[in-house]
Design a protein around this motif. Structure first.
Motif, mmCIF file in Angstrom:
data_model
loop_
_atom_site.group_PDB
_atom_site.id
_atom_site.type_symbol
_atom_site.label_atom_id
_atom_site.label_comp_id
_atom_site.label_asym_id
_atom_site.label_seq_id
_atom_site.Cartn_x
_atom_site.Cartn_y
_atom_site.Cartn_z
ATOM 1 N N CYS A 42 0.765 -1.357 0.004
ATOM 2 C CA CYS A 42 -0.056 -0.009 -0.080
ATOM 3 C C CYS A 42 0.701 1.438 0.057
ATOM 4 O O CYS A 42 0.235 2.224 0.622
ATOM 5 N N ASP A 43 2.114 1.310 -0.580
ATOM 6 C CA ASP A 43 2.972 2.452 -0.507
ATOM 7 C C ASP A 43 3.232 2.668 -2.068
ATOM 8 O O ASP A 43 3.616 1.619 -2.606
ATOM 9 N N SER A 44 3.204 3.806 -2.432
ATOM 10 C CA SER A 44 3.629 4.082 -3.817
ATOM 11 C C SER A 44 4.965 4.066 -4.236
ATOM 12 O O SER A 44 5.659 3.741 -5.249
ATOM 13 N N GLN A 45 5.948 3.792 -3.192
ATOM 14 C CA GLN A 45 7.190 3.313 -3.342
ATOM 15 C C GLN A 45 7.433 1.976 -3.998
ATOM 16 O O GLN A 45 8.432 1.789 -4.547
ATOM 17 N N GLY A 46 6.495 1.144 -3.635
ATOM 18 C CA GLY A 46 6.387 -0.240 -4.274
ATOM 19 C C GLY A 46 7.654 -1.183 -3.751
ATOM 20 O O GLY A 46 8.026 -1.791 -4.205
ATOM 21 N N SER A 47 8.095 -0.545 -2.396
ATOM 22 C CA SER A 47 9.239 -1.442 -1.876
ATOM 23 C C SER A 47 9.021 -3.028 -1.616
ATOM 24 O O SER A 47 9.755 -4.064 -1.501
ATOM 25 N N ALA A 48 7.737 -3.146 -1.029
ATOM 26 C CA ALA A 48 7.122 -4.429 -0.678
ATOM 27 C C ALA A 48 7.074 -5.074 -1.903
ATOM 28 O O ALA A 48 7.583 -6.471 -1.819
ATOM 29 N N SER A 49 6.645 -4.525 -3.085
ATOM 30 C CA SER A 49 6.640 -5.459 -4.324
ATOM 31 C C SER A 49 8.152 -5.887 -4.761
ATOM 32 O O SER A 49 8.308 -6.894 -5.241
ATOM 33 N N SER A 50 8.888 -4.815 -4.883
ATOM 34 C CA SER A 50 10.185 -5.004 -5.331
ATOM 35 C C SER A 50 10.909 -6.008 -4.197
ATOM 36 O O SER A 50 11.838 -6.823 -4.950
ATOM 37 N N GLY A 51 10.501 -6.019 -3.185
ATOM 38 C CA GLY A 51 11.448 -6.880 -1.997
ATOM 39 C C GLY A 51 10.853 -8.423 -2.196
ATOM 40 O O GLY A 51 11.669 -9.215 -1.745
ATOM 41 N N PRO A 225 16.389 -6.819 -0.279
ATOM 42 C CA PRO A 225 15.745 -6.161 -1.184
ATOM 43 C C PRO A 225 16.179 -6.107 -2.398
ATOM 44 O O PRO A 225 15.333 -5.866 -3.474
ATOM 45 N N SER A 226 17.515 -5.708 -2.659
ATOM 46 C CA SER A 226 18.105 -5.155 -4.087
ATOM 47 C C SER A 226 18.196 -6.500 -4.828
ATOM 48 O O SER A 226 18.395 -6.315 -5.764
ATOM 49 N N HIS A 227 17.942 -7.644 -4.218
ATOM 50 C CA HIS A 227 17.860 -8.825 -4.757
ATOM 51 C C HIS A 227 16.511 -9.444 -5.067
ATOM 52 O O HIS A 227 16.347 -10.512 -5.646
ATOM 53 N N GLY A 228 15.722 -8.642 -4.600
ATOM 54 C CA GLY A 228 14.226 -8.913 -4.879
ATOM 55 C C GLY A 228 13.856 -10.269 -4.131
ATOM 56 O O GLY A 228 12.835 -11.022 -4.555
ATOM 57 N N LEU A 229 14.578 -10.501 -3.024
ATOM 58 C CA LEU A 229 14.109 -11.682 -2.066
ATOM 59 C C LEU A 229 13.767 -11.297 -0.754
ATOM 60 O O LEU A 229 14.790 -10.695 -0.113
ATOM 61 N N PRO A 230 12.932 -12.029 0.004
ATOM 62 C CA PRO A 230 13.052 -12.234 1.521
ATOM 63 C C PRO A 230 14.223 -12.648 2.024
ATOM 64 O O PRO A 230 14.901 -13.310 1.326
ATOM 65 N N VAL A 231 14.814 -12.039 3.231
ATOM 66 C CA VAL A 231 15.865 -12.626 3.503
ATOM 67 C C VAL A 231 16.015 -14.132 3.856
ATOM 68 O O VAL A 231 16.936 -14.559 3.791
ATOM 69 N N MET A 232 14.782 -14.643 4.264
ATOM 70 C CA MET A 232 15.058 -16.315 4.287
ATOM 71 C C MET A 232 15.104 -16.874 3.080
ATOM 72 O O MET A 232 15.442 -18.202 3.284
ATOM 73 N N LEU A 233 15.223 -16.289 1.992
ATOM 74 C CA LEU A 233 15.541 -17.043 0.633
ATOM 75 C C LEU A 233 16.734 -16.624 0.600
ATOM 76 O O LEU A 233 17.730 -17.080 -0.108
ATOM 77 N N TYR A 234 17.119 -15.196 0.803
ATOM 78 C CA TYR A 234 18.550 -14.766 0.344
ATOM 79 C C TYR A 234 19.637 -15.494 1.146
ATOM 80 O O TYR A 234 20.554 -15.803 0.834
ATOM 81 N N ASP A 235 19.422 -15.144 2.364
ATOM 82 C CA ASP A 235 20.186 -15.999 3.292
ATOM 83 C C ASP A 235 19.758 -16.396 4.630
ATOM 84 O O ASP A 235 19.610 -15.821 5.306
#
Ligand code: ADP
Ligand code: MG
Length: 274
Positions: A42-51, A225-235
């Motif tokens: 619900c944020d126009s930044q779209g950070s949850a989406s890119s996350g 977030p810069s990898h487009g992954l939740p942390v539990m998939l990233y590391d």
């Protein structure tokens, strides 16, 4: 979804306190526990989406859902996690605060639009923008509970009375069942006395409604977030991943305890009515 599931708004009108990080990683942790989960950006930044890997989403987005052009069902996206779906946001949403004001039942748009898909999910996690405007109001009207991330820094509690006042007003006017699920301490740095002091102050202030789990400051959480992954998939082995797994477990335990309590009270009332 009914009494089995939960719509949880992640809200704090301050920016940079860990709302999006919490919404993304709590939603991912719930999905990894095999709970069908929907993340709504619900944020126009779209950070949850890119996350979760959805960058610059095409329509339909949450904007189209809120302003009437699209059904929530048509705005759903799959993510890398089988049990996690997303309704994304993009820059279009920046206009929604103003456009919503002219609509009828403007604070109930989200509630009404997600009603048809509610039953498909055990959890719906809503990432709110850093304001107490129409978008956050829509999230609070739709929600069963609110989670308030608080950054472990000097001004953690500043502005909080505004948020708590908004919760009271929403409860009185729109959504009686809205409750504070808890505040969550984020970006905790055990090496600094400031972090420890803030944590103590928050626990004093919110006696009983602070998550026991604390999210540490973690490089991996900032990078994922810069990898487009939740942390539990990233590391998955990082302390950030571990922290959000514990937050998810704590939430699940507290919901299970509340449910057991309701059943016990219900049983007692039945007995005494006889
Ligand atoms: P909000 O949504 O409240 O504005 P974010 O979740 O976007 O806050 O967090 C703000 C910034 O801090 C982001 O760059 C994010 O990656 C980073 N961040 C959030 N939580 C942590 C943490 N526990 N450790 C390190 N960095 C974090
Ligand atoms: Mg955010």
């Amino acid at each position: 979804m009914g009494d089995r599931g939960l719509i949880l708004a992640v809200a704090n009108q301050k920016g940079g306190v860990g709302k999006t990080t919490t919404a993304v990683n709590l939603a991912a942790a719930l999905a990894l526990e095999k709970r069908r989960t929907l993340l709504i950006d619900c944020d126009s930044q779209g950070s949850a989406s890119s996350g979760v890997g959805v960058h610059q989403a095409d329509s339909p987005t949450i904007y189209d859902v809120l302003l009437g052009g699209a059904a929530a069902h048509d705005a759903l996206r799959h993510t890398d996690l089988a049990d996690l779906d997303l309704i994304p946001a993009n820059r279009d949403l920046a206009g929604a605060e103003v456009e919503l004001v002219d609509l009828e039942r403007r604070e109930r748009r989200l509630t009404e639009q997600i009603e048809p898909i509610r039953k498909s999910y055990e959890f719906i996690v809503i990432d709110c923008p850093p304001s107490l405007g129409m978008l956050t109001l829509n999230a609070l009207c739709a929600a069963d509970a609110v989670l308030v991330p608080l950054q472990c820094e000097y001004y953690a509690l500043e502005g909080l009375s505004g948020l708590l006042g908004t919760l009271d007003r929403v409860r009185a006017a729109h959504n009686h069942r809205l409750r504070l699920q808890g505040s969550l301490l984020t970006m905790f740095d055990a090496r600094t006395s400031l972090s420890r002091q803030v944590a103590e102050e928050v626990r004093r202030h919110f006696a009983g409604s602070v998550f026991d789990s604390v999210v540490p400051r973690s490089v991996r959480l900032g990078e994922s977030p810069s990898h487009g992954l939740p942390v539990m998939l990233y590391d998955p082995a990082s302390k950030g991943a571990e922290a959000y797994r514990l937050v998810a477990k704590e939430l699940l335990n507290s919901l299970a305890a509340a449910r057991a309590n309701v059943e016990e009270v219900g049983g007692r009332e039945e007995t005494s009515a006889r």
